[in-house]
Write an enzyme that holds these catalytic residues in place. Sequence first.
Site, short mmCIF file in Angstrom:
data_model
loop_
_atom_site.label_atom_id
_atom_site.label_comp_id
_atom_site.label_asym_id
_atom_site.label_seq_id
_atom_site.Cartn_x
_atom_site.Cartn_y
_atom_site.Cartn_z
N LYS A 1 29.45 37.55 -34.53
CA LYS A 1 30.46 38.15 -33.63
C LYS A 1 29.84 39.39 -33.03
O LYS A 1 30.11 40.52 -33.44
CB LYS A 1 31.69 38.55 -34.48
CG LYS A 1 33.01 38.05 -33.92
CD LYS A 1 34.17 38.49 -34.79
CE LYS A 1 34.56 39.93 -34.56
NZ LYS A 1 35.65 40.39 -35.45
N ARG B 1 45.09 57.56 -34.14
CA ARG B 1 45.46 58.05 -32.82
C ARG B 1 46.96 57.96 -32.59
O ARG B 1 47.59 58.87 -32.08
CB ARG B 1 44.74 57.24 -31.72
CG ARG B 1 43.28 57.55 -31.62
CD ARG B 1 42.54 56.42 -30.96
NE ARG B 1 42.54 55.26 -31.83
CZ ARG B 1 41.84 54.17 -31.61
NH1 ARG B 1 41.09 54.07 -30.53
NH2 ARG B 1 41.88 53.17 -32.46
P1 ADP Z 1 37.45 49.08 -36.08
O1 ADP Z 1 37.08 47.81 -35.37
O2 ADP Z 1 37.12 49.06 -37.55
O3 ADP Z 1 38.82 49.61 -35.79
P2 ADP Z 1 36.47 51.22 -34.37
O4 ADP Z 1 35.03 51.57 -34.13
O5 ADP Z 1 37.28 50.79 -33.21
O6 ADP Z 1 36.39 50.13 -35.52
O7 ADP Z 1 37.21 52.43 -35.07
C1 ADP Z 1 36.76 52.97 -36.28
C2 ADP Z 1 37.77 54.01 -36.76
O8 ADP Z 1 37.80 55.10 -35.85
C3 ADP Z 1 39.20 53.50 -36.85
O9 ADP Z 1 39.82 54.11 -37.97
C4 ADP Z 1 39.84 53.98 -35.58
O10 ADP Z 1 41.23 54.15 -35.73
C5 ADP Z 1 39.13 55.32 -35.42
N1 ADP Z 1 39.10 55.79 -34.05
C6 ADP Z 1 38.67 55.14 -32.95
N2 ADP Z 1 38.78 55.92 -31.85
C7 ADP Z 1 39.30 57.11 -32.28
C8 ADP Z 1 39.67 58.33 -31.64
N3 ADP Z 1 39.58 58.50 -30.32
N4 ADP Z 1 40.16 59.33 -32.42
C9 ADP Z 1 40.30 59.17 -33.75
N5 ADP Z 1 39.98 58.04 -34.42
C10 ADP Z 1 39.49 57.03 -33.70
#
Ligand code: ADP
Length: 160
Positions: A42, A95
Amino acid sequence: MMRKAIFPGSFDPFTLGHLDVVTSALRIFDEVIIAIGYNSAKKGFFNLENRIRIIEASVAPLRATGHQIRICQYNGLTIDLCEREGVYTLIRGLRTTADFEQETIIAQANKKLNPDVETVFIPASQRSSFLSSTVVRDVLLHHGDTSIFVAPGINLEDYR
Ligand code: ADP
């Protein structure tokens, strides 16, 4: 004793929001392990090597001021990574209320699978509470300016 925590995620790519979570976590923990959940079946948008390079560049100023940050990759369950590392604290960023609901379910499932695992939620910073990797990828795909969404000095075009 060194207090360590694992910050797991896709980081596709690592954004200013992720960086703000790491910065906050380093006020609580002596070492933060940024763990890229990467499954080669993936693939996502950025390949693993470039996701690591983006994170390395993003956290370089934190490391330069003496903070302990490790970057690793894993497949499979996050609780298995906790066992391998001997680190049972997970960090997740919040968020919105939607994040809260989803993250609570994941935290409860992890705790059911391994009661030693604790999840610490860190609220998004004001400047990045709207920000997701999906938004950044969309802007990049449509040739918009992504520099305001990622750590200073990072040009995502260099990593595609
Ligand atoms: P996943 O696919 O595991 O959600 P991400 O890379 O999208 O991976 O996110 C990793 C973590 O960072 C998650 O806990 C997500 O909620 C958090 N996260 C993502 N963007 C933000 C942001 N702008 N502010 C705070 N936390 C964030």
